[in-house]
Design an enzyme around this catalytic site. Sequence first.
Site, PDB file in Angstrom:
ATOM      1  N   LEU A 182     -29.901   0.980  34.176  1.00  0.00           N
ATOM      2  CA  LEU A 182     -30.964   0.524  33.282  1.00  0.00           C
ATOM      3  C   LEU A 182     -32.058  -0.148  34.099  1.00  0.00           C
ATOM      4  O   LEU A 182     -31.855  -1.229  34.656  1.00  0.00           O
ATOM      5  CB  LEU A 182     -30.402  -0.449  32.247  1.00  0.00           C
ATOM      6  CG  LEU A 182     -29.195   0.035  31.435  1.00  0.00           C
ATOM      7  CD1 LEU A 182     -28.751  -1.036  30.453  1.00  0.00           C
ATOM      8  CD2 LEU A 182     -29.514   1.343  30.720  1.00  0.00           C
TER       9      LEU A 182
ATOM     10  N   SER B 116     -33.163   0.453  36.993  1.00  0.00           N
ATOM     11  CA  SER B 116     -32.576   0.175  38.309  1.00  0.00           C
ATOM     12  C   SER B 116     -33.073   1.190  39.331  1.00  0.00           C
ATOM     13  O   SER B 116     -33.083   2.397  39.061  1.00  0.00           O
ATOM     14  CB  SER B 116     -31.041   0.255  38.245  1.00  0.00           C
ATOM     15  OG  SER B 116     -30.525  -0.657  37.304  1.00  0.00           O
TER      16      SER B 116
ATOM     17  N   TYR C 163     -27.834  -3.191  35.190  1.00  0.00           N
ATOM     18  CA  TYR C 163     -29.204  -3.507  34.795  1.00  0.00           C
ATOM     19  C   TYR C 163     -29.961  -4.057  35.996  1.00  0.00           C
ATOM     20  O   TYR C 163     -29.482  -4.969  36.669  1.00  0.00           O
ATOM     21  CB  TYR C 163     -29.181  -4.530  33.650  1.00  0.00           C
ATOM     22  CG  TYR C 163     -30.524  -4.971  33.118  1.00  0.00           C
ATOM     23  CD1 TYR C 163     -31.673  -4.206  33.321  1.00  0.00           C
ATOM     24  CD2 TYR C 163     -30.653  -6.138  32.393  1.00  0.00           C
ATOM     25  CE1 TYR C 163     -32.897  -4.604  32.822  1.00  0.00           C
ATOM     26  CE2 TYR C 163     -31.882  -6.545  31.888  1.00  0.00           C
ATOM     27  CZ  TYR C 163     -33.002  -5.779  32.109  1.00  0.00           C
ATOM     28  OH  TYR C 163     -34.217  -6.182  31.618  1.00  0.00           O
ATOM     29  N   CYS C 164     -31.149  -3.497  36.267  1.00  0.00           N
ATOM     30  CA  CYS C 164     -32.020  -3.963  37.346  1.00  0.00           C
ATOM     31  C   CYS C 164     -31.251  -3.895  38.677  1.00  0.00           C
ATOM     32  O   CYS C 164     -30.654  -2.880  38.999  1.00  0.00           O
ATOM     33  CB  CYS C 164     -32.540  -5.365  37.030  1.00  0.00           C
ATOM     34  SG  CYS C 164     -33.798  -6.001  38.157  1.00  0.00           S
ATOM     35  N   LEU C 165     -31.225  -4.971  39.446  1.00  0.00           N
ATOM     36  CA  LEU C 165     -30.513  -4.940  40.726  1.00  0.00           C
ATOM     37  C   LEU C 165     -29.005  -4.827  40.539  1.00  0.00           C
ATOM     38  O   LEU C 165     -28.298  -4.443  41.476  1.00  0.00           O
ATOM     39  CB  LEU C 165     -30.852  -6.187  41.534  1.00  0.00           C
ATOM     40  CG  LEU C 165     -32.264  -6.180  42.142  1.00  0.00           C
ATOM     41  CD1 LEU C 165     -32.589  -7.535  42.761  1.00  0.00           C
ATOM     42  CD2 LEU C 165     -32.414  -5.084  43.178  1.00  0.00           C
TER      43      LEU C 165
END
Length: 581
Positions: free
Chosen positions: A339, A341, A311-313
């Site tokens: 997600l 990302s 998720y993200c980073l």
Amino acid sequence: MNDVQTTAQTLIPRDLDKPLHTQLARFTHGVSPASLAGAYLDWLTHLALSPGKQQELLVKAVEKELRIAWHAFLGPFDHCKPCIEPLPQDRRFSAPEWQEWPFNLIYQSFLLHQQWWHNAASGVPGVTAHHEHVVTFATRQLLDIVSPSNFLLTNPEVQAATLKSGGMNLVQGAQNFIKESLRLAAGRPLPGTENFRPGKEVAVTPGKVVFRNHLIELIQYRPQTDTVFAEPLLIVPSWIMKYYILDLSPGNSLVKYLVEKGHTVFILSWKNPSSRDRHLGMDDYLKAGVMAAIDAVSSIVPGQKIQAIGYCLGGTLLGIAAAYMARHHDERLKSLTLLASELDFEDPGELGLFIDESQLSFLNDAMANKGYLDGKQMAGAFALLNSRDLVWSRMVHDYLMGGKHPVNDLIAWNLDATRMPYRQHSEYLRHLYLKNDLAEGHYLVDGKPIALSDIWIPIFALGTRRDTVSPWHAVYKTHLLVPAEVTFCLSSGGHNVGVVNPPGEGVKRSYQIATRKAGARYIDPDTWQASMPEHEGSWWPALEHWLRRHSGERVAPPAMGNAAGGYPVLQDAPGRYVLVP
């Protein structure tokens, strides 16, 4: 001896910069004043040397004044359409009261002037693209301060509420302002957050901590079905957030949803770093974080490949890990889910406005004394990205309308700020955001570059339509970087709400999804969006179906941990690290 004296004479004056920048960063939320000034100087200088642009702006100004004047003349005699419509995401003037005279003229005049300033800030010949984006963004933020929706005398909704309540909304708003000011001065948490404590009301999916090192805890969730899919799931959240955004209250928990569907789920919980962790870098987060977690899962569920979710980073770091593993012919990953990302940071959206050499130098000095970046500064920068909704609309609601925003699990999580170690934060901003090393094949692991084009496992990539942190067009670039099969899903919502998007009634949700086979032709994102059908509801079932499709047979659940392999059960979830303030 002279060299030593010269070095000392150089370092001592430079040490004066750091305290100044540290104090400034508290007031600017980490934004460099020099970076902002440089952008405006670039814009103003080129505008002064562009008489053609000046003439164009003069003509536009006259046209807009004539439009509003003509609309004012016709308004009392004809219910004509507004001379300018707000942007789709601007909901400040949507109430019926704004369509009555004179408030319709007030808000339309404001929007016309806002449009003129956008024209003035953009399209000036010679201004760098980065500086143009900075000036456009900063000017919009300044104009939002003087929006007619922010003041009692120009906001008909507030006036109507004042008449209806006999002014009690303003009394309540004043009380809200005083209470909030005293709370902030005392450093007390927002009332209501105590109802969402990790391990009590949120992060309550049953599980065990089965591994801990100086950087992560690994949680294995207890199976809730008689049989499970053979391949385990490993979730890697971003290090700039606490992991339980994916395990909020039971109704909002992606972890619980996947466990109940028969998946063996592991999640990585990052340590909240302190000044003692200032030396930790991106390689530490890769090796002691993701790779250590993969080793643990491989030991606990031997003989099975892993379906990794980031998720993200956390997804960016998983992409780095997948390319690193591909370089070493490590085939322990079965699939990769990203997600919200980014793997390509060439156009990271408005977050990129805060990334340039001046900004990084300023941040490095601001972090130097503490050895980390305070999560409150990062939260302030994110609030600036969406100040219209997160700052001004909230102030109108709380201080003029006299209302109160109820605290929910997502708000409480968002206020549970984390920190970022000095070295790691500096490295990822420079090598990912500023230089875009990962997408361009220059990102080094163990001194050698890794290539995203080496990734051939199937990928599920999620973008969210209103994401200002990971814009979906940037997430979509996964199609260009990875030759493997890519299933792209575009969900309604923003960076957090678009991901925390459980199935259920009462909330309008939708998504688009399609799979590009490995080696198939590229379709640009706007064409893709225009041509793909829209599905009502949450995208979570689509993800689970995709994971199921890439899973093997169902088997008996694995044991919790593997004491013989060096991964004993240490304690109940949510563990120790998530509780560190």
